[in-house]
Design a protein around this motif. Sequence first.
Motif, mmCIF file in Angstrom:
data_model
loop_
_atom_site.group_PDB
_atom_site.id
_atom_site.type_symbol
_atom_site.label_atom_id
_atom_site.label_comp_id
_atom_site.label_asym_id
_atom_site.label_seq_id
_atom_site.Cartn_x
_atom_site.Cartn_y
_atom_site.Cartn_z
ATOM 1 N N TYR A 63 35.558 46.915 45.361
ATOM 2 C CA TYR A 63 34.130 46.775 45.022
ATOM 3 C C TYR A 63 33.374 48.105 45.097
ATOM 4 C CZ TYR A 63 34.847 41.734 45.944
ATOM 5 O OH TYR A 63 35.291 40.436 45.944
ATOM 6 N N THR A 64 33.665 48.912 46.143
ATOM 7 C CA THR A 64 32.907 50.166 46.317
ATOM 8 C C THR A 64 33.166 51.090 45.132
ATOM 9 O OG1 THR A 64 33.182 49.947 48.713
ATOM 10 C CG2 THR A 64 32.490 52.105 47.893
ATOM 11 N N GLU A 105 43.596 53.786 41.441
ATOM 12 C CA GLU A 105 43.901 52.715 42.401
ATOM 13 C C GLU A 105 45.416 52.698 42.648
ATOM 14 O OE1 GLU A 105 42.589 50.269 44.502
ATOM 15 O OE2 GLU A 105 44.705 49.829 44.760
ATOM 16 N N ALA A 106 45.778 52.578 43.936
ATOM 17 C CA ALA A 106 47.204 52.626 44.306
ATOM 18 C C ALA A 106 47.979 51.422 43.778
ATOM 19 C CB ALA A 106 47.329 52.702 45.825
ATOM 20 N N GLY A 135 43.320 45.659 47.127
ATOM 21 C CA GLY A 135 43.013 45.573 48.563
ATOM 22 C C GLY A 135 42.132 44.388 48.909
ATOM 23 N N SER A 176 39.206 43.578 48.206
ATOM 24 C CA SER A 176 38.298 43.012 47.203
ATOM 25 C C SER A 176 38.913 41.872 46.399
ATOM 26 C CB SER A 176 37.791 44.128 46.276
ATOM 27 O OG SER A 176 37.066 45.070 47.041
ATOM 28 N N GLY A 229 37.043 36.249 51.650
ATOM 29 C CA GLY A 229 36.624 34.852 51.609
ATOM 30 C C GLY A 229 35.568 34.561 50.553
ATOM 31 N N PHE A 234 32.425 35.414 50.798
ATOM 32 C CA PHE A 234 31.116 35.174 51.420
ATOM 33 C C PHE A 234 30.186 36.325 51.047
ATOM 34 C CE2 PHE A 234 31.977 32.262 55.223
ATOM 35 C CZ PHE A 234 33.150 31.772 54.685
ATOM 36 N N VAL A 246 46.798 58.251 44.876
ATOM 37 C CA VAL A 246 46.576 59.687 45.092
ATOM 38 C C VAL A 246 47.448 60.094 46.277
ATOM 39 C CG1 VAL A 246 44.896 61.465 45.703
ATOM 40 C CG2 VAL A 246 44.233 59.563 44.193
ATOM 41 N N GLY A 257 34.019 43.942 57.895
ATOM 42 C CA GLY A 257 34.415 42.611 57.429
ATOM 43 C C GLY A 257 33.397 41.953 56.526
ATOM 44 N N VAL A 271 31.418 42.266 50.666
ATOM 45 C CA VAL A 271 31.179 41.688 49.329
ATOM 46 C C VAL A 271 29.785 42.079 48.835
ATOM 47 C CG1 VAL A 271 30.963 39.533 48.031
ATOM 48 C CG2 VAL A 271 32.820 39.797 49.694
HETATM 49 C C1 LIG Z 1 41.047 38.468 54.554
HETATM 50 C C2 LIG Z 1 39.706 39.114 54.309
HETATM 51 C C3 LIG Z 1 38.566 38.315 54.240
HETATM 52 C C4 LIG Z 1 37.310 38.902 54.014
HETATM 53 N N1 LIG Z 1 36.222 38.088 53.806
HETATM 54 C C5 LIG Z 1 35.032 38.642 53.487
HETATM 55 C C6 LIG Z 1 33.938 37.813 53.116
HETATM 56 O O1 LIG Z 1 34.063 36.595 52.997
HETATM 57 N N2 LIG Z 1 32.742 38.414 52.870
HETATM 58 C C7 LIG Z 1 32.582 39.775 52.929
HETATM 59 O O2 LIG Z 1 31.464 40.258 52.720
HETATM 60 N N3 LIG Z 1 33.641 40.583 53.190
HETATM 61 C C8 LIG Z 1 34.853 40.056 53.449
HETATM 62 N N4 LIG Z 1 35.930 40.862 53.669
HETATM 63 C C9 LIG Z 1 35.741 42.329 53.585
HETATM 64 C C10 LIG Z 1 35.609 42.798 52.133
HETATM 65 O O3 LIG Z 1 36.621 42.223 51.348
HETATM 66 C C11 LIG Z 1 35.716 44.331 52.096
HETATM 67 O O4 LIG Z 1 34.749 44.882 52.960
HETATM 68 C C12 LIG Z 1 35.495 44.888 50.703
HETATM 69 O O5 LIG Z 1 36.344 44.274 49.766
HETATM 70 C C13 LIG Z 1 35.716 46.396 50.719
HETATM 71 O O6 LIG Z 1 35.750 46.868 49.391
HETATM 72 P P1 LIG Z 1 36.257 48.340 49.127
HETATM 73 O O7 LIG Z 1 36.221 48.558 47.668
HETATM 74 O O8 LIG Z 1 35.478 49.301 49.956
HETATM 75 O O9 LIG Z 1 37.745 48.361 49.700
HETATM 76 P P2 LIG Z 1 39.060 47.614 49.166
HETATM 77 O O10 LIG Z 1 38.745 46.469 48.303
HETATM 78 O O11 LIG Z 1 39.949 47.382 50.325
HETATM 79 O O12 LIG Z 1 39.697 48.693 48.200
HETATM 80 C C14 LIG Z 1 40.237 49.903 48.671
HETATM 81 C C15 LIG Z 1 41.343 50.272 47.699
HETATM 82 O O13 LIG Z 1 41.732 51.624 47.924
HETATM 83 C C16 LIG Z 1 43.068 51.721 47.469
HETATM 84 N N5 LIG Z 1 43.673 52.949 47.986
HETATM 85 C C17 LIG Z 1 43.928 53.299 49.264
HETATM 86 N N6 LIG Z 1 44.505 54.516 49.317
HETATM 87 C C18 LIG Z 1 44.606 54.952 48.036
HETATM 88 C C19 LIG Z 1 45.116 56.143 47.440
HETATM 89 N N7 LIG Z 1 45.633 57.140 48.180
HETATM 90 N N8 LIG Z 1 45.070 56.260 46.095
HETATM 91 C C20 LIG Z 1 44.541 55.280 45.323
HETATM 92 N N9 LIG Z 1 44.047 54.133 45.846
HETATM 93 C C21 LIG Z 1 44.080 53.974 47.180
HETATM 94 C C22 LIG Z 1 43.721 50.451 48.007
HETATM 95 O O14 LIG Z 1 44.887 50.127 47.283
HETATM 96 C C23 LIG Z 1 42.605 49.425 47.859
HETATM 97 O O15 LIG Z 1 42.770 48.591 46.715
HETATM 98 C C24 LIG Z 1 37.196 40.322 53.907
HETATM 99 C C25 LIG Z 1 38.339 41.117 53.982
HETATM 100 C C26 LIG Z 1 39.590 40.526 54.179
HETATM 101 C C27 LIG Z 1 40.801 41.401 54.248
#
Ligand SMILES: Cc1cc2nc3c(=O)[nH]c(=O)nc-3n(C[C@H](O)[C@H](O)[C@H](O)COP(=O)(O)OP(=O)(O)OC[C@H]3O[C@@H](n4cnc5c(N)ncnc54)[C@H](O)[C@@H]3O)c2cc1C
Length: 450
Positions: free
Chosen positions: A48-49, A69-70, A76, A78, A82, A84, A221, A385, A388
């Motif tokens: 998402y970020t 993306e790896a 990951g 996202s 859940g 939420f 990366v 945690g 979303v």
């Molecule tokens: C089981 C579970 C339940 C959750 N439930 C909720 C909920 O209900 N509500 C809520 O608000 N939040 C929830 N969360 C948290 C929420 O999902 C995360 O905070 C959010 O998805 C983070 O998004 P992000 O893009 O920052 O990270 P991520 O979605 O984790 O993405 C990070 C990505 O970086 C990639 N990456 C890492 N290293 C490298 C590299 N060297 N090169 C290229 N890519 C790389 C990974 O493969 C990964 O896909 C939950 C999390 C989990 C695990």
Amino acid sequence: MFTPIFDRSLYDAGTLQPSYWEDTVQRRDFPVLQADLACDVAIIGGGYTGLAAAYHLARDHGIDTAVLEAGPIAWGASSRNGGFMSYPPTKLGIGAMIDRYGLDDTRRFFADLRAAADYPREIAQEEGFDIRLQGDGTFDAAHNAHAAEGLRASAEAHARVGIRTTLYSREAFTAIGHGGTEQFGGLHVEGGGGLHPLAYAMGLADAAARRGVKLFASSPVERWERDGSRHRLVTPGGTVTARRVVFATNGWTPDGLHKAIDARIWPALSNIVVTRPLSEAELQAAPYVTDTPVSNTRKLLFYYRLLPDRRFLFGARGDVSGTPRAAAAMRAWMERRIGELFPAWKDVGTDYFWRGLVALSLKLAPSVGRVPDDPSVYYGFAYHGSGVVAGPLAGRYLARAIGASPDGGVDVPAPLAGLPPRFALPGLRRPALAMVYAGYGVKEWLGDRL
Ligand SMILES: Cc1cc2nc3c(=O)[nH]c(=O)nc-3n(C[C@H](O)[C@H](O)[C@H](O)COP(=O)(O)OP(=O)(O)OC[C@H]3O[C@@H](n4cnc5c(N)ncnc54)[C@H](O)[C@@H]3O)c2cc1C
């Protein structure tokens, strides 16, 4: 180079975690990077970020952006959460935030989060994709009588920062759809609801691609080099050269990629189980019929919601090793706990179990900004945690900052500003987590008996 904190099985980006979400949405394929490429902004991490940052950089500022993306896009958290749409993304209480950051900045933080809770609905409407919205707002459920008193204080604290809530007695909460043995009252918090996390991620990715963002899957990366003022991100299939880089790797952030970020993130496991579809009679027997997502007040909280096909999704913190064996034990424990919360469901079992990494930090609040001594590197992580709502918000703050001025800072409310302290002994993050869990466990055990 990369030493995983948990069991290696959690870092295999070549494998998709089977889940209810993967079974109910068609993923789109994105290409693997297979040549060298130059762009203005390169984003590491396609959750998402990273996706929201990319979409807004391209849409709002016309900036040439690539996402690396790896794994498959949104491999990951996202695609595994859940769904939420809840906030705040901190482990600090509202009172502690006001003490630390002042009332004005805490109010600004909550105003931004409250607006961000509407963002998934708005962007899905604007871009024409379906995120399968459910419910209205979120509930906190008191898991014992003492916690029910805490909900009253929480309602007052929310009012101080401008967020509307509604308190429900145990009886009133049962009447609107949530009974069971660990429900002693509820607090409804405005904004948000439930969504399909993978549908949301795919919608954002498609929208970003339509705006000209280049998205690359299975392109980790592995090395980060400098070429004068340019960054060179090296993947197995090609190198991306960019003027600016956004770090959007959250719980999967590898130490060793950039020294400014090393040892600042404290990953933790979260687990989800999903039951078979429940009949109307089973739902009434619990009783549990609300579509609005619920988190309870335990320190190591349970989070749960009904899915559109009347399955029950139940989430809890994970173990501290991440091994497949520990995962199987967690699944059995979660099935047992569902039966303890809702005795009518003690034998329903589960059709799905999956897990993923969330990111905590010693600051106990997210960090969104620019590396002070390497100002062309940006970051957004540690949503505790709850990413979303907060992840895409971080992405938008970063896109706005980069778009407004390539050399300017990132304007965020005080709770988000600044990198968290580093772990002095990064190798001890896993044992430290075990100690925190044990401490919470003792407190809860005592609390349940006082
Ligand atoms: C089981 C579970 C339940 C959750 N439930 C909720 C909920 O209900 N509500 C809520 O608000 N939040 C929830 N969360 C948290 C929420 O999902 C995360 O905070 C959010 O998805 C983070 O998004 P992000 O893009 O920052 O990270 P991520 O979605 O984790 O993405 C990070 C990505 O970086 C990639 N990456 C890492 N290293 C490298 C590299 N060297 N090169 C290229 N890519 C790389 C990974 O493969 C990964 O896909 C939950 C999390 C989990 C695990």
